[in-house]
Structures are given as structure tokens and as C-alpha cells.
Design an enzyme around this catalytic site. Structure first.
Site, mmCIF file in Angstrom:
data_model
loop_
_atom_site.group_PDB
_atom_site.id
_atom_site.type_symbol
_atom_site.label_atom_id
_atom_site.label_comp_id
_atom_site.label_asym_id
_atom_site.label_seq_id
_atom_site.Cartn_x
_atom_site.Cartn_y
_atom_site.Cartn_z
ATOM 1 N N ARG A 67 -21.606 -12.580 9.807
ATOM 2 C CA ARG A 67 -23.183 -12.300 10.107
ATOM 3 C C ARG A 67 -23.947 -12.647 8.709
ATOM 4 O O ARG A 67 -23.340 -12.840 7.710
ATOM 5 C CB ARG A 67 -23.480 -10.670 9.957
ATOM 6 C CG ARG A 67 -22.699 -9.994 11.431
ATOM 7 C CD ARG A 67 -22.967 -8.490 11.503
ATOM 8 N NE ARG A 67 -22.212 -7.878 12.528
ATOM 9 C CZ ARG A 67 -20.990 -7.433 12.380
ATOM 10 N NH1 ARG A 67 -20.200 -7.438 11.365
ATOM 11 N NH2 ARG A 67 -20.452 -6.836 13.501
ATOM 12 N N HIS B 104 -27.485 -16.604 13.464
ATOM 13 C CA HIS B 104 -26.623 -15.288 14.362
ATOM 14 C C HIS B 104 -25.972 -16.346 15.508
ATOM 15 O O HIS B 104 -24.928 -15.944 15.809
ATOM 16 C CB HIS B 104 -27.512 -14.165 14.896
ATOM 17 C CG HIS B 104 -26.497 -13.248 15.243
ATOM 18 N ND1 HIS B 104 -26.064 -12.708 14.255
ATOM 19 C CD2 HIS B 104 -26.071 -12.434 16.128
ATOM 20 C CE1 HIS B 104 -24.920 -11.392 14.651
ATOM 21 N NE2 HIS B 104 -25.174 -11.517 16.237
ATOM 22 N N HIS C 225 -15.610 -6.339 15.154
ATOM 23 C CA HIS C 225 -16.428 -5.626 16.339
ATOM 24 C C HIS C 225 -15.455 -4.383 16.373
ATOM 25 O O HIS C 225 -14.371 -4.371 16.589
ATOM 26 C CB HIS C 225 -16.305 -6.257 17.719
ATOM 27 C CG HIS C 225 -17.083 -7.191 17.708
ATOM 28 N ND1 HIS C 225 -17.197 -8.332 18.829
ATOM 29 C CD2 HIS C 225 -18.688 -7.523 17.211
ATOM 30 C CE1 HIS C 225 -18.407 -8.973 18.613
ATOM 31 N NE2 HIS C 225 -19.182 -8.362 17.591
ATOM 32 N N LYS D 222 -20.347 -4.100 9.235
ATOM 33 C CA LYS D 222 -21.095 -2.826 9.341
ATOM 34 C C LYS D 222 -20.376 -1.502 9.192
ATOM 35 O O LYS D 222 -19.140 -1.571 9.309
ATOM 36 C CB LYS D 222 -21.307 -2.926 10.983
ATOM 37 C CG LYS D 222 -22.663 -3.838 11.351
ATOM 38 C CD LYS D 222 -23.080 -3.925 12.741
ATOM 39 C CE LYS D 222 -24.087 -4.850 12.878
ATOM 40 N NZ LYS D 222 -24.732 -4.922 14.263
ATOM 41 N N ARG E 48 -22.630 -17.459 14.577
ATOM 42 C CA ARG E 48 -21.559 -16.510 14.709
ATOM 43 C C ARG E 48 -21.215 -16.466 16.214
ATOM 44 O O ARG E 48 -19.988 -16.372 16.545
ATOM 45 C CB ARG E 48 -21.961 -14.993 14.358
ATOM 46 C CG ARG E 48 -21.174 -14.105 14.422
ATOM 47 C CD ARG E 48 -21.596 -12.725 13.905
ATOM 48 N NE ARG E 48 -21.188 -11.504 14.428
ATOM 49 C CZ ARG E 48 -20.110 -10.944 13.977
ATOM 50 N NH1 ARG E 48 -19.352 -11.458 13.147
ATOM 51 N NH2 ARG E 48 -19.792 -9.647 14.581
ATOM 52 N N TYR F 58 -18.337 -12.396 25.136
ATOM 53 C CA TYR F 58 -18.052 -13.939 25.029
ATOM 54 C C TYR F 58 -17.343 -14.599 26.238
ATOM 55 O O TYR F 58 -17.454 -15.787 26.382
ATOM 56 C CB TYR F 58 -17.430 -14.299 23.641
ATOM 57 C CG TYR F 58 -18.278 -13.814 22.475
ATOM 58 C CD1 TYR F 58 -19.435 -14.665 22.143
ATOM 59 C CD2 TYR F 58 -18.100 -12.611 21.879
ATOM 60 C CE1 TYR F 58 -20.149 -14.388 21.148
ATOM 61 C CE2 TYR F 58 -18.924 -12.414 20.683
ATOM 62 C CZ TYR F 58 -19.851 -13.374 20.525
ATOM 63 O OH TYR F 58 -20.798 -12.870 19.342
#
Length: 310
Positions: free
Chosen positions: A162, A255, A281, A188, A258, A290
Site C-alpha cells: 500500500r 493503489h 489481507h 493495517k 498493488r 482478484y
């Protein structure tokens, strides 16, 4: 007060006091008219303020179900519910209608958008050429800025970071040629992950550091014009300028690099669980988006190549 009069008063209030845009007024006006029409059909006549004050969550669910059957998607139904909530809240506050027990009513959740990846050619162009829009005649530090952007966007595409994760790296984190081991990334929720680094990323980073010069290990890796940590908005603006000059699509953003990292790995046969780990994730369902991108790409290729596709 009839439902139609209440609707007209609400729309006038939205326009005069809330300064709602013409598009909002048109959409909310249409949504409220559809809802009043639904109630008229089921109540046997136009509803008045008393009938509107007697509504229950089941009435709104029935309206949303009818709209779903008519072809409304989740996002459209969510907007309709928001409009109706606003309409009924206005009547409660401005016209003394009894408050309705609608707090527990939840609207449909729109599906998250399918990530938009770049083609491998466009992604490589961004990574390798993004610094070319810096004109030495206009930018005093053009070589530094160009090398910095190439290193940054090569990192985003080559490691799937990110933009915030990349800009949070310190000088001690720089992945350079000859350094063993993966790049430690804080994502995150302060979750750490290890990401392997391609030789092309290490080479771009080494070239950037030649221009950047030395610093303390805790200094920002990517520097802004004033010597502080590079701001994400500056990086986004740089890519915006480059894509305009290079004729790249509008979704060529940091982004999107990514997304491209994940999509191109999947297309090359990488395991979905491995991609999940690389992206950081928390849920596999997030990574599974994806597969839709890859399937769409395969279908587009098939339509172009198959003699009977038309």
C-alpha cells in the site's frame, strides 16, 4: 397533509436549507415517489401523514424487495433506503410525525468493487518511466525526484505494498542489492508481514539512494521537497501527471499497482493463500476478489482470440 405534499415540502427543504445538489434532488425525488407509489398500491390510496407515521420496518423491507425484483442492485436499494429514512426523519422533526422504529433496519450491502489492475505493459511503464515527466528546467531536484518516484512505484508494483506502507519505511528498511532477507512491512492494524523483494526493486532503490544521500537509520526512506517524509498526495499527483503525459488509463493510481501485483501473480499461477500473505489481507475473501479480475481478463482475451466469440 398528503404523502405528495409531504414529499414536495421535504424536497423544497433539501434544496433551500440543505443546499442539496440537483442530482441529489432528482435521485431522492425519484426514490420518494417510488416509495409513495408502493404504499398507495398496498394501502389502496395515497398515504397521508398518519399512514406514514404508522409504518413498520416490514413495509420498507417490502418496498426494497419489490425494487430488487424490478432489477435494482444493492447500491441503488441502499440509496433508496437512505432517501426514505431522510424523508421520514424530516416528517418527524418538522411535522410532528411519531418517530418510527426503523433503527434496526439495515440496508443491503453493496458488493465491494472489483479491483482494477493495469496491464503488465502499463504497470511496467509506470515503474520504469514515471520519473520522466520531471523537467530539469522546471524542477531543480528533478534527478532526485525522478529516481525517488521510480523506486517508490517499482516497490509498489514489485512487492504489492500500500502507498502508506511504502511511505512509512525508514532508511534502515531500504531493500538494497546484496542485502538478504525479505522486506518487513507494517500494515493495517500494525500487523507485520515479510515480503520478498525482486532484483529490479533493489536496483531502483540503490539508484534512488545515490541521489538521496546518507542519513540516520530512522530517517524517512522517501523524502519530500522539504526533507520530511513524502506525502501520499504528492506521490499520487506525480503519477497523475505521468499518466496524462503517457496516455495511461484513469485508474493508473498507486493503489492500482498493488492490484496489478496481485492480479498478475494470480494470472501466472500463484497460490491464492500465498497472495493473501503477501498483501497482508486478514481474510481470504478479500484476496478472492482478484479471481474475478483474472476471470474477466481471460474472458476478454478469449473474446479477442476465439473465431466464434462474436
Amino acid at each position: 397533509m398528503t404523502g405528495g405534499q409531504a414529499r414536495a415540502a421535504w424536497l423544497a427543504w433539501l434544496e433551500a436549507e440543505r443546499r442539496a445538489s440537483p442530482n441529489t434532488l432528482e435521485a431522492y425525488g425519484h426514490d420518494s415517489a417510488e416509495f409513495l407509489g408502493f404504499l398507495a398500491r398496498h394501502l389502496g390510496g395515497e398515504p397521508d401523514l398518519a399512514a406514514l407515521g404508522a409504518l413498520r420496518p416490514a413495509d420498507l423491507r417490502g418496498f426494497l424487495a419489490e425494487r430488487a425484483a424490478a432489477g435494482d442492485g444493492a447500491a441503488t436499494r441502499a440509496r433508496r433506503l437512505a432517501a426514505i429514512r431522510g424523508f421520514l426523519r424530516y416528517l418527524t422533526r418538522r411535522h410532528g410525525m411519531a418517530a418510527l422504529p426503523l433503527g434496526a433496519l439495515r440496508g443491503p450491502r453493496p458488493k465491494p468493487p472489483i479491483p482494477r489492475a493495469l496491464t503488465p505493459e502499463d504497470a511496467r511503464a509506470v515503474a520504469a518511466e514515471v520519473g520522466e515527466h520531471y523537467d530539469p528546467a522546471r524542477h531543480e531536484r528533478a534527478p532526485l525526484q525522478a529516481a525517488r518516484d521510480v523506486a517508490l512505484f517499482t516497490l509498489l508494483y514489485g512487492a504489492g505494498l500500500r502507498i502508506a506502507e511504502a511511505l512509512a519505511l525508514d532508511l534502515a528498511d531500504a531493500p538494497l542489492p546484496g542485502r538478504d532477507g525479505a522486506l518487513r512491512v507494517v500494515g493495517k492494524g500494525s500487523k507485520e508481514r515479510l515480503v520478498p523483494v525482486l532484483p529490479a526493486v533493489r536496483a531502483a532503490m540503490a539508484d534512488y539512494l545515490k541521489h538521496r544521500g546518507p542519513g540516520a537509520p530512522g530517517d524517512p526512506l522517501f523524502l519530500g521537497a522539504r526533507g520530511g517524509r513524502l506525502d501520499a498526495a504528492v506521490a499520487q499527483r506525480s503519477l497523475r501527471e505521468f499518466r496524462r503525459l503517457a496516455g495511461l488509463p484513469e485508474h493508473a493510481t498507486p493503489h492500482a499497482l498493488r492490484h496489478s501485483f496481485a492480479t498478475h501473480l494470480l494470472g501466472a499461477g500463484a497460490d491464492l493463500r500465498a497472495i493473501q500473505d503477501l498483501l497482508g489481507h486478514a481474510s481470504l475473501s478479500t484476496t478472492q476478489r482478484y479471481t474475478a479480475v483474472d476471470a474477466a481478463g481471460l474472458l476478454a482475451t478469449w473474446k479477442k482470440a476465439h473465431p466464434r466469440a462474436g
